[in-house]
Scaffold this motif. Sequence first.
Motif, PDB file in Angstrom:
ATOM      1  N   GLU A   1       0.804  -1.216   0.000  1.00 27.15           N
ATOM      2  CA  GLU A   1       0.000   0.000   0.000  1.00 27.15           C
ATOM      3  C   GLU A   1       0.841   1.271   0.000  1.00 27.15           C
ATOM      4  O   GLU A   1       0.312   2.363  -0.231  1.00 27.15           O
ATOM      5  N   GLN A   2       2.137   1.142   0.228  1.00 27.24           N
ATOM      6  CA  GLN A   2       3.016   2.295   0.058  1.00 27.24           C
ATOM      7  C   GLN A   2       3.040   2.760  -1.396  1.00 27.24           C
ATOM      8  O   GLN A   2       3.177   3.950  -1.680  1.00 27.24           O
ATOM      9  N   ALA A   3       2.917   1.788  -2.309  1.00 26.32           N
ATOM     10  CA  ALA A   3       3.049   2.095  -3.730  1.00 26.32           C
ATOM     11  C   ALA A   3       1.718   2.322  -4.420  1.00 26.32           C
ATOM     12  O   ALA A   3       1.663   2.992  -5.454  1.00 26.32           O
ATOM     13  N   ILE A   4       0.637   1.767  -3.893  1.00 27.39           N
ATOM     14  CA  ILE A   4      -0.658   1.928  -4.534  1.00 27.39           C
ATOM     15  C   ILE A   4      -1.648   2.452  -3.495  1.00 27.39           C
ATOM     16  O   ILE A   4      -2.010   1.759  -2.549  1.00 27.39           O
ATOM     17  N   LYS A   5      -2.035   3.691  -3.664  1.00 29.08           N
ATOM     18  CA  LYS A   5      -2.827   4.403  -2.671  1.00 29.08           C
ATOM     19  C   LYS A   5      -4.328   4.148  -2.834  1.00 29.08           C
ATOM     20  O   LYS A   5      -4.846   4.084  -3.947  1.00 29.08           O
ATOM     21  N   GLY A   6      -5.002   4.034  -1.693  1.00 32.57           N
ATOM     22  CA  GLY A   6      -6.458   3.998  -1.687  1.00 32.57           C
ATOM     23  C   GLY A   6      -7.096   2.742  -2.228  1.00 32.57           C
ATOM     24  O   GLY A   6      -8.287   2.751  -2.553  1.00 32.57           O
ATOM     25  N   LYS A   7      -6.345   1.667  -2.343  1.00 33.68           N
ATOM     26  CA  LYS A   7      -6.888   0.415  -2.884  1.00 33.68           C
ATOM     27  C   LYS A   7      -6.716  -0.714  -1.871  1.00 33.68           C
ATOM     28  O   LYS A   7      -6.220  -1.797  -2.193  1.00 33.68           O
ATOM     29  N   THR A   8      -7.141  -0.459  -0.644  1.00 35.30           N
ATOM     30  CA  THR A   8      -6.954  -1.414   0.446  1.00 35.30           C
ATOM     31  C   THR A   8      -7.602  -2.762   0.142  1.00 35.30           C
ATOM     32  O   THR A   8      -7.009  -3.819   0.384  1.00 35.30           O
ATOM     33  N   GLU A   9      -8.810  -2.748  -0.380  1.00 35.33           N
ATOM     34  CA  GLU A   9      -9.526  -4.003  -0.656  1.00 35.33           C
ATOM     35  C   GLU A   9      -8.841  -4.783  -1.769  1.00 35.33           C
ATOM     36  O   GLU A   9      -8.702  -6.018  -1.684  1.00 35.33           O
ATOM     37  N   ALA A  10      -8.410  -4.095  -2.819  1.00 30.95           N
ATOM     38  CA  ALA A  10      -7.719  -4.781  -3.915  1.00 30.95           C
ATOM     39  C   ALA A  10      -6.417  -5.403  -3.429  1.00 30.95           C
ATOM     40  O   ALA A  10      -6.066  -6.526  -3.810  1.00 30.95           O
ATOM     41  N   VAL A  11      -5.693  -4.682  -2.579  1.00 26.41           N
ATOM     42  CA  VAL A  11      -4.449  -5.213  -2.024  1.00 26.41           C
ATOM     43  C   VAL A  11      -4.738  -6.447  -1.175  1.00 26.41           C
ATOM     44  O   VAL A  11      -4.028  -7.461  -1.257  1.00 26.41           O
ATOM     45  N   LYS A  12      -5.790  -6.375  -0.357  1.00 26.39           N
ATOM     46  CA  LYS A  12      -6.141  -7.527   0.475  1.00 26.39           C
ATOM     47  C   LYS A  12      -6.443  -8.752  -0.387  1.00 26.39           C
ATOM     48  O   LYS A  12      -5.977  -9.862  -0.104  1.00 26.39           O
ATOM     49  N   MET A  13      -7.206  -8.574  -1.456  1.00 19.20           N
ATOM     50  CA  MET A  13      -7.568  -9.704  -2.300  1.00 19.20           C
ATOM     51  C   MET A  13      -6.353 -10.255  -3.056  1.00 19.20           C
ATOM     52  O   MET A  13      -6.268 -11.454  -3.317  1.00 19.20           O
ATOM     53  N   ALA A  14      -5.412  -9.386  -3.387  1.00 16.64           N
ATOM     54  CA  ALA A  14      -4.178  -9.866  -4.014  1.00 16.64           C
ATOM     55  C   ALA A  14      -3.390 -10.737  -3.041  1.00 16.64           C
ATOM     56  O   ALA A  14      -2.855 -11.790  -3.418  1.00 16.64           O
ATOM     57  N   VAL A  15      -3.326 -10.322  -1.785  1.00 21.63           N
ATOM     58  CA  VAL A  15      -2.630 -11.101  -0.763  1.00 21.63           C
ATOM     59  C   VAL A  15      -3.365 -12.416  -0.504  1.00 21.63           C
ATOM     60  O   VAL A  15      -2.738 -13.473  -0.332  1.00 21.63           O
ATOM     61  N   VAL A  16      -4.692 -12.377  -0.478  1.00 23.51           N
ATOM     62  CA  VAL A  16      -5.485 -13.595  -0.312  1.00 23.51           C
ATOM     63  C   VAL A  16      -5.176 -14.587  -1.428  1.00 23.51           C
ATOM     64  O   VAL A  16      -4.994 -15.791  -1.187  1.00 23.51           O
ATOM     65  N   THR A  17      -5.099 -14.101  -2.662  1.00 23.95           N
ATOM     66  CA  THR A  17      -4.776 -14.973  -3.791  1.00 23.95           C
ATOM     67  C   THR A  17      -3.399 -15.593  -3.633  1.00 23.95           C
ATOM     68  O   THR A  17      -3.201 -16.790  -3.866  1.00 23.95           O
ATOM     69  N   LEU A  18      -2.442 -14.796  -3.218  1.00 21.82           N
ATOM     70  CA  LEU A  18      -1.082 -15.298  -2.996  1.00 21.82           C
ATOM     71  C   LEU A  18      -1.063 -16.395  -1.940  1.00 21.82           C
ATOM     72  O   LEU A  18      -0.446 -17.452  -2.134  1.00 21.82           O
ATOM     73  N   LEU A  19      -1.741 -16.175  -0.807  1.00 30.40           N
ATOM     74  CA  LEU A  19      -1.712 -17.137   0.288  1.00 30.40           C
ATOM     75  C   LEU A  19      -2.526 -18.393  -0.023  1.00 30.40           C
ATOM     76  O   LEU A  19      -2.328 -19.428   0.607  1.00 30.40           O
ATOM     77  N   SER A  20      -3.446 -18.308  -0.972  1.00 33.04           N
ATOM     78  CA  SER A  20      -4.223 -19.484  -1.361  1.00 33.04           C
ATOM     79  C   SER A  20      -3.550 -20.267  -2.491  1.00 33.04           C
ATOM     80  O   SER A  20      -4.143 -21.170  -3.058  1.00 33.04           O
ATOM     81  N   ARG A  21      -2.309 -19.885  -2.819  1.00 37.78           N
ATOM     82  CA  ARG A  21      -1.535 -20.523  -3.892  1.00 37.78           C
ATOM     83  C   ARG A  21      -2.214 -20.382  -5.247  1.00 37.78           C
ATOM     84  O   ARG A  21      -2.138 -21.271  -6.100  1.00 37.78           O
ATOM     85  N   GLY A  22      -2.874 -19.266  -5.453  1.00 31.96           N
ATOM     86  CA  GLY A  22      -3.601 -19.045  -6.700  1.00 31.96           C
ATOM     87  C   GLY A  22      -2.899 -18.084  -7.630  1.00 31.96           C
ATOM     88  O   GLY A  22      -1.774 -17.637  -7.388  1.00 31.96           O
ATOM     89  N   HIS A  23      -3.597 -17.763  -8.713  1.00 39.44           N
ATOM     90  CA  HIS A  23      -3.118 -16.817  -9.715  1.00 39.44           C
ATOM     91  C   HIS A  23      -4.130 -15.683  -9.814  1.00 39.44           C
ATOM     92  O   HIS A  23      -5.343 -15.887  -9.649  1.00 39.44           O
ATOM     93  N   LEU A  24      -3.647 -14.487 -10.119  1.00 40.46           N
ATOM     94  CA  LEU A  24      -4.475 -13.284 -10.046  1.00 40.46           C
ATOM     95  C   LEU A  24      -4.542 -12.614 -11.403  1.00 40.46           C
ATOM     96  O   LEU A  24      -3.531 -12.405 -12.072  1.00 40.46           O
ATOM     97  N   LEU A  25      -5.776 -12.231 -11.793  1.00 38.25           N
ATOM     98  CA  LEU A  25      -6.012 -11.462 -13.009  1.00 38.25           C
ATOM     99  C   LEU A  25      -6.541 -10.091 -12.608  1.00 38.25           C
ATOM    100  O   LEU A  25      -7.558  -9.988 -11.920  1.00 38.25           O
ATOM    101  N   ILE A  26      -5.845  -9.042 -13.027  1.00 48.29           N
ATOM    102  CA  ILE A  26      -6.244  -7.670 -12.719  1.00 48.29           C
ATOM    103  C   ILE A  26      -6.706  -7.014 -14.007  1.00 48.29           C
ATOM    104  O   ILE A  26      -5.907  -6.833 -14.932  1.00 48.29           O
TER     105      ILE A  26
END
Length: 309
Positions: free
Chosen positions: A15-40
């Motif tokens: 979140e230092q690099a991408i401002k105001g996108k707390t939910e998107a950052v959380k979902m990206a981390v969720v994808t990482l921890l679930s061993r998944g792949h992310l499409l933005i």
Amino acid sequence: MESREQVLALRQNIEQAIKGKTEAVKMAVVTLLSRGHLLIEDVPGVGKTTLAASLARSIDCTFKRVQFTSDLLPSDILGVPIFDSKKNTFEFRPGPIFAHILLADEINRTTPKTQSALLEAMNDGHVTVENQTYSLPDPFMVIATQNPADHQGTYPLPESQLDRFTMRIRLGYPDGSDERAILLQAAASSGIVKPVLTRDELLSLQKEAEQVTLEESLVDYLLAIVHATRHHRGLSLGISTRGALFLQRAARALAFVEGRGYCLPDDIKRLAPLVFSHRILLKGFSPGQALHGADAVMTEILGAIPVPL
């Protein structure tokens, strides 16, 4: 640090690099921890690549970025055998896919043939070149960005490719105060994202997320949503078993990120549109299109299925 502190440090670092996108950052981390792949997916210039690169650079592991273009070949991603005249044999030269995190930038600007080079890697964790199979690093994650399917020069991702992404998220434009902060801090923000987790710490967090409790009643709730997509009057393609497994893993990871050792019905209801909307296909539309229509169908389905108490 404890695991909860590690997850918080990871989110704050991004979140230092991408401002105001707390939910998107959380979902990206969720994808990482679930061993998944992310499409933005979103319009150009709203931070898709910044989010992907910030997540990758927050982990002390190998990271490669490939700019997908219309002339990109499968060998440009996977690698190619090179003849060694001294040894009189072919030696495999690995491509950029042999990294812990691969950023596939503007993935829908390349041809379906090149897109298909990712299918085996994303599903099985290895690639096959010239009848030889090569294992990929662990962990392995593909983060892909794409412009909306109606933009010029894009190729809609086929169903088989979309089905391998755990989530599809959108960023949207930042609000006024966040956009002002971005402009004021643009010069100072370069290089602020540093690794906060090692590879081993990430693997440990992924294992912990897998241990989160998911009661059978929630599995039945998840399956009710899945089966509803397969019988919906407006859909020609429902959710696959792979999609159901991805939602189950993502629900565990979300509970873990939020500091819980158990899943709630709201975890599944909250994640279902992000995990399922890019997998369902509306009648009369091609893959990768009608995103808003898919969201509406998922809202309808979720509203019709009773939530377990």
